[in-house]
Write a protein that holds these residues in place. Sequence first.
Motif, PDB file in Angstrom:
ATOM      1  N   UNK A 261       0.806  -1.216   0.000  1.00  0.00           N
ATOM      2  CA  UNK A 261       0.000   0.000   0.000  1.00  0.00           C
ATOM      3  C   UNK A 261       0.843   1.272   0.000  1.00  0.00           C
ATOM      4  N   UNK A 262       2.145   1.152   0.297  1.00  0.00           N
ATOM      5  CA  UNK A 262       3.006   2.331   0.298  1.00  0.00           C
ATOM      6  C   UNK A 262       3.408   2.776  -1.102  1.00  0.00           C
TER       7      UNK A 262
ATOM      8  N   UNK B 137      -0.550   0.552   6.492  1.00  0.00           N
ATOM      9  CA  UNK B 137       0.235   1.699   6.943  1.00  0.00           C
ATOM     10  C   UNK B 137      -0.563   2.996   6.849  1.00  0.00           C
ATOM     11  N   UNK B 138      -0.154   3.969   7.671  1.00  0.00           N
ATOM     12  CA  UNK B 138      -0.681   5.325   7.567  1.00  0.00           C
ATOM     13  C   UNK B 138       0.264   6.209   6.754  1.00  0.00           C
ATOM     14  N   UNK B 139       1.535   5.842   6.726  1.00  0.00           N
ATOM     15  CA  UNK B 139       2.562   6.546   5.967  1.00  0.00           C
ATOM     16  C   UNK B 139       3.345   5.542   5.116  1.00  0.00           C
TER      17      UNK B 139
ATOM     18  N   UNK C 293       5.270   7.143  -2.063  1.00  0.00           N
ATOM     19  CA  UNK C 293       4.209   8.020  -2.506  1.00  0.00           C
ATOM     20  C   UNK C 293       2.772   7.693  -2.181  1.00  0.00           C
ATOM     21  N   UNK C 294       2.492   6.622  -1.407  1.00  0.00           N
ATOM     22  CA  UNK C 294       1.102   6.235  -1.172  1.00  0.00           C
ATOM     23  C   UNK C 294       0.914   5.686   0.247  1.00  0.00           C
ATOM     24  N   UNK C 295      -0.333   5.656   0.690  1.00  0.00           N
ATOM     25  CA  UNK C 295      -0.709   4.967   1.919  1.00  0.00           C
ATOM     26  C   UNK C 295      -2.235   4.966   2.051  1.00  0.00           C
ATOM     27  N   UNK C 296      -2.968   4.290   1.161  1.00  0.00           N
ATOM     28  CA  UNK C 296      -4.425   4.209   1.287  1.00  0.00           C
ATOM     29  C   UNK C 296      -4.820   3.308   2.453  1.00  0.00           C
ATOM     30  N   UNK C 297      -6.088   3.377   2.814  1.00  0.00           N
ATOM     31  CA  UNK C 297      -6.612   2.583   3.929  1.00  0.00           C
ATOM     32  C   UNK C 297      -6.714   1.123   3.505  1.00  0.00           C
TER      33      UNK C 297
END
Length: 321
Positions: free
Chosen positions: A10-11, A38-40, A47-51
């Motif tokens: 997800x990152x 992850x949140x970060x 460049x990313x961190x969706x729920x």
Amino acid sequence: MLHIGYTMMTEQAGPRELVAHVVGAERAGFDFSVTSDHYFPWLGSQGHAPYAWSVLGAAAQATERIPLMTYVTCPTKRYHPAVVAQKAATMQLLSQGRFRLGLGSGENLNEHVTGDGWPAAQIRLEMLEEALEIIRALLAGESVNHHGTHFDVTNAKLWDLPDSAPPIGVAVSGDRSCELAGHYADLLIATEPKQELITAFERHGGGGKPKVAQLPICYDTDREAAIARAHDQFRWFGGGWPVNSELPCPTAFAGATQFVRPEDVAESIPCGEDVEAVVEAVRPYAEAGFTEVALIQIGGDQQEPYLRWAERKLLPALREL
């Protein structure tokens, strides 16, 4: 036979892309999938961190066969354990029994956002154990009233429960976490091919249970491009858990890894299109006793060529292990 998994990282990709990637992984023949939570991102270049849980729900509907799993969720700070139990039960229903709940003691990078501080490692393991007790009870259909050292739960009950609770995995790095995993978990989760972790897990009750590991690779027909991408996005990987769990933000990871060279990354992460290099990187996990290894392809925009290569060349070679 060693099972080979696909990582929805997800990152490094947005939510719609992640779902498309796992659909492609199912088509390519991967045995299972895992999803980071992850949140970060570790580094801003990712460049990313969706729920992750929304992504997992969408993936459950978009796929038919491939198992899904969190790798891993922390049920102590950002999420209350009673809420994690509800998430897991719902995911097991949506996926029709294909979900596994991977849990761990967390990283400052993600858990600090609630503003409640970041406890010492020993306290984090105490919190994880208490959370495991709560989650286990709720997934078993119990009405839970719990007033412990770290958590309070008042009259909680899950109303939508699957016929079979999702298996629970616990991430380990030392003897205390192996003890928790052996006592509470249905499978072990680790990132290093250390046989002593498996030995400790089995000593504490984990005999005969699955052992799941994860390994980054960077496929590209241009090896130098692969090395550059791995260095840009994944040089944090060599920091080790004691360091990585404490750093609070991507800029801290950037500072901590500023002197890591591309050649350092290339020594620890298989880069390029050499199938045998990946096989040799996976081999220590198989020899240590791991039953499943989830691969990470570095680069969110590099998944489609990787999946084609994996289907044609990599997966057949790895299955010979």
